[in-house]
Scaffold this active site. Structure first.
Site, mmCIF file in Angstrom:
data_model
loop_
_atom_site.group_PDB
_atom_site.id
_atom_site.type_symbol
_atom_site.label_atom_id
_atom_site.label_comp_id
_atom_site.label_asym_id
_atom_site.label_seq_id
_atom_site.Cartn_x
_atom_site.Cartn_y
_atom_site.Cartn_z
ATOM 1 N N ILE A 207 -7.130 -25.245 7.314
ATOM 2 C CA ILE A 207 -5.787 -25.019 6.780
ATOM 3 C C ILE A 207 -5.854 -24.829 5.255
ATOM 4 O O ILE A 207 -5.118 -24.029 4.683
ATOM 5 C CB ILE A 207 -4.844 -26.204 7.125
ATOM 6 N N CYS B 115 -13.007 -33.546 -0.390
ATOM 7 C CA CYS B 115 -12.603 -32.377 -1.170
ATOM 8 C C CYS B 115 -13.663 -32.127 -2.234
ATOM 9 O O CYS B 115 -14.246 -33.077 -2.768
ATOM 10 C CB CYS B 115 -11.281 -32.635 -1.887
ATOM 11 N N THR C 98 -12.694 -34.751 9.573
ATOM 12 C CA THR C 98 -13.322 -33.801 10.506
ATOM 13 C C THR C 98 -14.794 -33.555 10.168
ATOM 14 O O THR C 98 -15.242 -33.770 9.043
ATOM 15 C CB THR C 98 -12.575 -32.458 10.473
#
Ligand code: FMN
Length: 323
Positions: free
Chosen positions: A76, A135, A198
């Site tokens: 996403i 991130c 994930t």
């Protein structure tokens, strides 16, 4: 005869008491408001909202999702309107709910995380922060915070410094040994750990001339990742004192019970919500019924039943290949 009371509450410290141990995972339940017509959100143990960044993000190029055996891949790319818009649009509604809303925070630098946390601090309706540290740290060559104990500890400590909100930090499974990372985050002042995010993966386009996802890489989730999540929770719960909240492939009560057995005090349901948004609320009722069935006054009686009496060997030592 009156039914014996079952206490499903979970104390995460710093004043955050979840009404029950079934939460919904970030990115799979929007901001909660989207599900108001389908689910009584106030029966959930907690809502982790979509990843929130300092500035608005349009997300990754499409395609962004694809199905895989026993799961899905998504990229996403943290599409969201930015922290100020999230507060403006949703916090008043959250403040009216009984269910604690935990804002999932992402960033590209320590400063990003700190600034988002600073803006969330003191906002009515924001019960806690969950740091998504999977991130890239742009200032450090794009290395993810989550894969390095020093970087993971640094971002946790910096956020801890600017907010008294309960602070949860989300572990990545994409590491060879989770234990030093979990310890560094605990030492830096996190109140709880959530695990797992994930697994990194790719899919190939149908004509086989390129990877399928617009961003090449995606995050694998769903039942396929449950054994990995169980292993990470099992290893983490043995080396930290702070609570661990498990995530990864939960589709039924048996999965919840498995995660409690390896040391989780609560769980988050993610991908399975796309198939059935009513699942998390049903799991609350099923867990309560299970406690009654076995004569337990709380689900806490189930926590850690499968942990070794002494710390177990980490899988990275290659135990699975021992002759
Ligand atoms: C479509 C999608 C979006 C997600 N977005 C986020 C996110 O913004 N922040 C985050 O920390 N995790 C995010 N996740 C990860 C989930 O919260 C969860 O950790 C992961 O999917 C594993 O749980 P599951 O197997 O039950 O889905 C996302 C997962 C999916 C499938």
């Amino acid at each position: 005869m009156a039914l014996a009371a079952v206490d499903l509450s979970v104390d995460l410290g710093r004043g955050l008491i979840l009404p029950n141990p079934i939460l919904v995972a970030s990115g799979t339940f929007g901001y909660g408001v989207e599900y108001g017509d389908v689910v009584d959100v106030d029966r959930l143990g907690g809502i982790c909202c979509k990843g929130t960044t300092l500035r608005a993000r349009i997300g990754n190029p499409t395609p962004r999702v694809t199905e895989t055996p026993g799961g899905m891949l998504n990229s996403i790319g943290l599409q969201n309107p930015g922290v100020d818009a999230v507060i403006g649009k949703y916090s008043a509604t959250w403040a009216r709910w009984r269910v604690p809303v935990i804002v999932n925070v992402a960033g590209e630098s320590v400063e990003d995380y700190v600034e988002v946390a600073r803006r969330l601090d003191g906002i009515p309706g924001v019960a806690a922060i969950e740091l998504n540290i999977s991130c890239p740290n742009v200032g450090r060559g794009g290395l993810q915070f989550a894969i390095d104990p020093v970087a993971a500890g640094e971002v946790t400590a910096a956020v801890r410094h600017v907010t008294d909100l309960p602070l949860l930090v989300k572990l990545s499974p994409n590491v060879s040994d989770i234990r030093p990372i979990a310890r560094a985050i605990e030492d830096a002042g996190a109140d709880a750990l959530t695990a797992i995010n994930t697994l990194s993966g790719i899919a190939v386009a149908r004509d086989r001339t390129r990877p399928l996802l617009g961003n090449t890489y995606g995050g694998l989730s769903g039942p396929a990742i449950k054994p990995v999540a169980l292993r990470i929770v099992y290893e983490t719960a043995q080396v930290v004192k702070i609570p661990v909240i498990a995530i990864g492939g939960i589709t039924e009560l048996a999965d919840v019970l498995d995660f409690l057995a390896v040391g989780a005090v609560a769980v988050q349901v993610g991908t399975a919500i796309f198939a059935d948004p009513t699942l998390p609320v049903r799991l609350v009722a099923e867990l309560e019924a299970e406690c009654r069935h076995v004569g337990a006054s709380s689900h806490r009686d189930f926590v850690g039943s499968a942990l070794p009496k002494r710390p177990g060997s980490p899988s990275v030592k290659g135990v699975e290949y021992r002759p």
